[in-house]
Motif scaffolding. Sequence first.
Motif: not given
Lengths: 112, 113
Positions: A84-102
């Motif tokens: 399981d050793s790794a980097t874990y990233l969360c990413a948010v996709g918004g209604t106001s933005y078409d891009k995913v922010i990490f």
Amino acid sequence: KQEVTQIPAALSVPEGENLVLNCSFTDSAIYNLQWFRQDPGKGLTSLLLIQSSQREQTSGRLNASLDKSSGRSTLYIAASQPGDSATYLCAVGGTSYDKVIFGPGTSLSVIP
Amino acid sequence: NAGVMQNPRHLVRRRGQEARLRCSPVKGHSHVYWYRQLPEEGLKFMVYLQKENIIDESGMPKERFSAEFPKEGPSILRIQQVVRGDSAAYFCASSDSRGEKLFFGSGTQLSVL
């Protein structure tokens, strides 16, 4: 402007321990939230995708929850393993933005 | 059923040269995203494209950088007159529609000498 933060930045745990990774976002008007895993020098692998209407998703030893009102998500890893050793990233996709922010990621080390 | 394919895997350029990074999305996916990852930093959004259209390029520098996703063929991220600060890993991701799971390529590591 959406901002995503992750706590802790780094985490080291002994094998077998259960752990929780945290993700916070400033704009609650999101479309979805994803958790990814990145191994050194590699691309990203999607672990779990939670739509805005959902509260949690589960896959094997992984469980992700979403609380839009408080702007938080957690990734729970049960019975951690060295793999399981790794980097874990969360990413948010918004209604106001078409891009995913990490978020910046949490670097996890599971010690055998 | 191939995933997102990026090439080249590694690209070395001298200052002032042009870099062209290619991304073939998952078959059938019409949404492509480009991200840049600097050493010890997170992934930064650059541009979001659909077939033949740039939807959002707010994360891309105004000068020297351009992106396209033609009707046929891969998406291209083009960096003209590269500088050392452009050295980074560039990742491409695709999805079949907005709001669905993103699939990432293995990235292109650009090194500017």
